[in-house]
Design an enzyme around this catalytic site. Structure first.
Site, PDB file in Angstrom:
ATOM      1  N   HIS A  44      -4.044   6.022   0.017  1.00  0.00           N
ATOM      2  CA  HIS A  44      -4.141   4.830  -0.361  1.00  0.00           C
ATOM      3  C   HIS A  44      -5.768   4.397  -0.021  1.00  0.00           C
ATOM      4  O   HIS A  44      -6.018   4.881   0.905  1.00  0.00           O
ATOM      5  CB  HIS A  44      -3.046   4.083   0.374  1.00  0.00           C
ATOM      6  CG  HIS A  44      -3.797   2.509   0.242  1.00  0.00           C
ATOM      7  ND1 HIS A  44      -3.946   1.723  -0.703  1.00  0.00           N
ATOM      8  CD2 HIS A  44      -4.064   1.559   1.590  1.00  0.00           C
ATOM      9  CE1 HIS A  44      -4.501   0.511  -0.404  1.00  0.00           C
ATOM     10  NE2 HIS A  44      -4.483   0.499   0.932  1.00  0.00           N
ATOM     11  N   CYS A 101       0.742  -1.316  -0.169  1.00  0.00           N
ATOM     12  CA  CYS A 101       0.041  -0.002  -0.098  1.00  0.00           C
ATOM     13  C   CYS A 101       0.939   1.450  -0.042  1.00  0.00           C
ATOM     14  O   CYS A 101       0.446   2.351  -0.283  1.00  0.00           O
ATOM     15  CB  CYS A 101      -1.104   0.075   1.070  1.00  0.00           C
ATOM     16  SG  CYS A 101      -1.714  -1.499   1.664  1.00  0.00           S
ATOM     17  N   ASN A 120      -9.988  -2.145  -2.971  1.00  0.00           N
ATOM     18  CA  ASN A 120      -8.724  -1.877  -2.472  1.00  0.00           C
ATOM     19  C   ASN A 120      -7.702  -2.318  -3.287  1.00  0.00           C
ATOM     20  O   ASN A 120      -7.561  -3.615  -3.549  1.00  0.00           O
ATOM     21  CB  ASN A 120      -8.594  -2.130  -1.075  1.00  0.00           C
ATOM     22  CG  ASN A 120      -7.184  -1.949  -0.450  1.00  0.00           C
ATOM     23  OD1 ASN A 120      -6.162  -1.853  -0.990  1.00  0.00           O
ATOM     24  ND2 ASN A 120      -7.172  -1.765   0.939  1.00  0.00           N
TER      25      ASN A 120
END
Lengths: 78, 367
Positions: free
Chosen positions: B273, B120, B303
């Site tokens: 993120h 991430c 995500n």
């Protein structure tokens, strides 16, 4: 902030009627307790109480009363 | 916190690519029950995400993004002097996927190519590295020192289909960012940090050399909260991830903004993120970032690990590229690892998100 205010915040988070959650309620037996509401609880304590409580501290609290004591203590220390 | 500034390097363009296959909250309802799936979806802000079918790798998505970007930029392939590939889901344990991408993209033998293993936080680390490389490789004339930064992951290929802490959340994506020397480019600022104590909270336990894969590590068994998972699958402790984020991201954002000498009033967009909307909204409120400056662009994608920042940039700013924007980026997660950047994106090439077919057309038509 006092114990009653904290209980009201829990009622709001878990969508329970006043009196369902008491200081004696076991944390993991709050109706609707799940991994999602657990994260919601961390967020609520951070946002409404201004303290960041690590997950293991919360999970080590047996009852709502234990948790309330931790939150109030950490607020007083801050 | 490790802080640095790179001057004279511009982002010439950025493209992102996702697989054509969608998974939705209806698919989750079949696995976890309708009520549970709806609750999760509402909290994380994802009703569907892009999922790469088995043959598709992160490198394939990045390759598609890079082809689009190089063509739109009109860059000759032999002008690219370095290729950096950031991923947690490489093609092979060895060789580095960057080497295969150098040849697939037809880049010259004079091109440096290497991988960076980060999740991430990876886009910001990659951008910092690419900017330093571009600076070092340039000869001081505009358009020299060309570097291609490819950042992507196929996390859905390392999660158990019966793990509700990961399945409804993650999606797959790849991206390509092009950097080059430009004497009048605004400086880029970076702040980077690490806390390896977070290792066990976001982890694929087996498959490296510490714990090689065996039949036993591949066995899916019941774990916490009724989730079924093996040690070959990604494990995520959501509460610990959230806690880490609360502790590190507010100062990360402030330090990145300050490193550029900016306040929130100078910033046109904040792209963190895209972890999940619950976390993003909490961070936005805590940092008092105005809603119209704060990008939340994960529904429809999920995500997407290291690709989430460039994908959100593409999804939000494509076709509106001819403006100059001051952006603050913040990547944070697996490691724990975190990085913030303050960059000015000025007149960059920003195509719309590329959709990559999962199976060859012939096979799809026959199916």
């Amino acid at each position: 902030m006092d114990q009653q205010t904290f209980l009201s915040l829990l009622d709001e988070l878990f969508e329970t009627d006043a009196g369902v959650i008491t200081p004696e309620t076991a944390l993991k037996e709050i109706p609707g307790w799940s991994s999602l509401t657990f994260v919601g609880l961390i967020a609520m304590i951070d946002e409404e109480c201004g303290v960041t409580l690590p997950p293991n501290i919360i999970l080590n609290c047996r009852t709502v009363g234990d948790l309330t004591a931790h939150v109030l203590q950490k607020r007083a220390a801050a | 916190m490790a802080t640095m500034q790179v001057s004279g390097i511009r982002i010439a363009g950025l493209a992102s690519a996702v697989p054509d296959q969608l998974e939705t909250v209806d698919d989750d309802a079949a696995r976890f029950g309708r009520e549970e799936a709806a609750k999760i979806s509402q909290s994380i802000g994802v009703t569907s995400r892009r999922v790469a079918p088995a043959p598709i790798c992160a490198s394939d998505l990045c390759h598609a993004a890079a082809e689009k970007l190089l063509n739109d930029l009109g860059w000759e392939r032999d002008t690219v002097q370095a290729l950096i590939f950031v991923t947690q889901t490489p093609d092979y344990l060895s060789p580095a996927t960057a080497c295969t991408l150098q040849s697939r993209l037809g880049l010259s033998k004079g091109c440096a190519a290497f991988d960076i293993s980060l999740g991430c936080s990876g886009y910001v680390y990659g951008l910092a590295t690419a900017a330093q490389f571009a600076k070092g490789l340039s000869n001081g004339t505009d358009g020299s020192g060309r570097v291609l930064l490819l950042v992507g992951d196929t996390i859905t290929r390392v999660i158990s289909p019966q793990d509700r802490s990961t399945v409804p959340l993650f999606g797959d994506a790849g991206s390509a960012t092009a950097l080059e020397f430009n004497a009048s480019a605004a400086p880029m600022s970076f702040v980077l940090g690490t806390d390896g104590n977070g290792r066990d909270h976001l982890l694929i336990p087996a498959g490296g050399f510490r714990t090689p894969r065996t039949a036993a590590t591949g066995e899916r068994t019941a774990r916490e909260n009724g989730n079924i998972r093996s040690d070959d699958d990604l494990f995520m402790n959501g509460a610990e991830v959230f806690m880490f984020t609360l502790c590190e991201v507010p100062s990360l954002f402030k330090n990145a903004t300050q490193a550029a000498g900016w306040t929130i009033d100078d910033v046109d967009g904040v792209i963190m993120h895209q972890a999940n909307s619950f976390m993003l909204n909490h961070l936005r409120k805590r940092l008092k970032i105005p809603e119209d400056k704060f990008v939340v662009a994960l529904d429809g994608y999920g995500n997407t690990s290291c690709a989430s920042i460039p994908l959100a940039l593409s999804a939000t700013y494509a076709k509106k590229a001819d403006e100059s924007r001051r952006l603050v980026l913040a990547g944070f997660g697996v490691g724990w690892s975190w990085g913030g950047a303050a960059v000015t994106v000025d007149n960059a090439v920003l195509p719309e998100v590329v959709i990559v077919p999962g199976l060859p057309a012939v096979v799809r038509e026959a199916a």
